[in-house]
Write an enzyme that holds these catalytic residues in place. Structure first.
Site, PDB file in Angstrom:
ATOM      1  N   LEU A 114       0.848  -1.183   0.000  1.00 13.27           N
ATOM      2  CA  LEU A 114       0.000   0.000   0.000  1.00 13.27           C
ATOM      3  C   LEU A 114       0.889   1.240   0.000  1.00 13.27           C
ATOM      4  CD1 LEU A 114      -1.649  -2.358   1.471  1.00 13.27           C
ATOM      5  CD2 LEU A 114      -3.047  -0.514   2.392  1.00 13.27           C
ATOM      6  N   LEU A 205      -1.102   5.052   7.320  1.00 10.60           N
ATOM      7  CA  LEU A 205      -0.101   5.416   6.318  1.00 10.60           C
ATOM      8  C   LEU A 205       0.539   4.197   5.649  1.00 10.60           C
ATOM      9  CD1 LEU A 205       1.395   8.549   8.063  1.00 10.60           C
ATOM     10  CD2 LEU A 205      -0.428   8.411   6.379  1.00 10.60           C
ATOM     11  N   GLY A 206       1.770   4.346   5.141  1.00 10.37           N
ATOM     12  CA  GLY A 206       2.378   3.303   4.331  1.00 10.37           C
ATOM     13  C   GLY A 206       2.404   1.962   5.030  1.00 10.37           C
ATOM     14  N   SER A 207       2.129   0.898   4.300  1.00  7.87           N
ATOM     15  CA  SER A 207       1.985  -0.396   4.958  1.00  7.87           C
ATOM     16  C   SER A 207       1.991  -1.527   3.936  1.00  7.87           C
ATOM     17  CB  SER A 207       0.681  -0.423   5.765  1.00  7.87           C
ATOM     18  OG  SER A 207      -0.388   0.071   4.980  1.00  7.87           O
ATOM     19  N   THR A 208       1.933  -2.746   4.459  1.00  8.00           N
ATOM     20  CA  THR A 208       1.888  -3.956   3.643  1.00  8.00           C
ATOM     21  C   THR A 208       0.807  -4.870   4.199  1.00  8.00           C
ATOM     22  OG1 THR A 208       4.276  -3.805   3.273  1.00  8.00           O
ATOM     23  CG2 THR A 208       3.229  -5.909   2.781  1.00  8.00           C
TER      24      THR A 208
END
Length: 241
Positions: A114, A205-208
């Site tokens: 993401l 926020l930014g992630s997997t």
């Protein structure tokens, strides 16, 4: 002696005022561009696509300061309704880019990355019962599973692993973040019955997000493709491992 026409004088004044106004707007635009450089000026931000409206460097600065533009937070917390496709295929657990689908130890790991600009609400790929919600990662230090490709590039990974039992076996959804973001919300609990496409959590926020499947499950997507939570069929033929 010829006297200027009163109308001509009025027109001249109106033109002068308009010119001064235009020059003022141009000066304000230049000043805003210089003031906000290298980030977009607020005068044009609204018309830019998300990636240009809020550049990555700017968002990473907000991660450190904890202060965010309200317009970005409104975009980030956007949670649109999704139309779950008919059938029994597993649907995407997250919006994002499929980066790998490696198999290890009889498990297929479908990895979805993401970005800062993706919708960050996660959804259940299947209908079933939540078996467990596990917290992984010791106080934001290196967590379990560092050997996997989807962990390797994340410093200090922190995870929530949601295990779901279905009539055809178990799957798991990993919500992964890092020390920079720190926050994972899980909205389901052990013993809860959930529906295919139901919201199960959100990562800040930014992630997997990683979908764990039996290795013999047939994938419908491949690395390099984009998927959408609750809408994109990603696998079928789930069987007990």
């Amino acid at each position: 002696m010829i006297r200027p026409d009163a109308c001509a004088i009025s027109r001249g004044r109106a033109v002068l005022v308009l010119q001064i106004f235009i020059l003022g707007v141009l000066a304000a635009a230049v000043a805003a561009t210089v003031l906000y450089f290298p980030n977009p000026s607020p005068l044009i931000r609204h018309w830019l696509p998300p990636r240009k409206r809020w550049p990555e460097r700017q968002i990473r600065g907000w991660l450190n300061s904890g202060k965010y533009q309200r317009s970005f937070l409104r975009h980030f917390y956007n949670d649109p309704e999704r139309v779950v496709p008919p059938g029994t295929s597993l649907v995407g657990p997250a919006d994002g880019l499929v980066t790998s689908a490696d198999e290890q130890g009889g498990i297929r790991y479908l990895v979805i990355a993401l970005s800062f600009w993706d919708m960050h609400v996660q959804r259940s790929p299947v209908a079933g019962v939540v078996v467990s919600v596990e917290s992984l990662g010791n106080e934001f230090m290196d967590g379990e599973g560092r050997e996997f490709a989807f962990i390797r590039e994340k410093p200090c990974p922190v995870q929530k692993r949601v295990v779901i039992a279905t009539d055809a076996g178990q799957i798991a959804v990993r919500l992964i973040t890092s020390v920079a973001a720190r926050r994972i919300e899980v909205w389901v609990e052990e013993g809860q019955t959930i529906e295919r496409g139901q919201r199960i959590g959100r990562i800040l926020l930014g992630s997997t997000v990683v979908l764990e499947l039996p290795a013999n499950t047939k994938l419908l997507v491949r690395p390099g493709e984009r998927v959408w939570a609750g809408e994109t069929p990603v696998a079928e033929g789930l069987v007990a491992s």
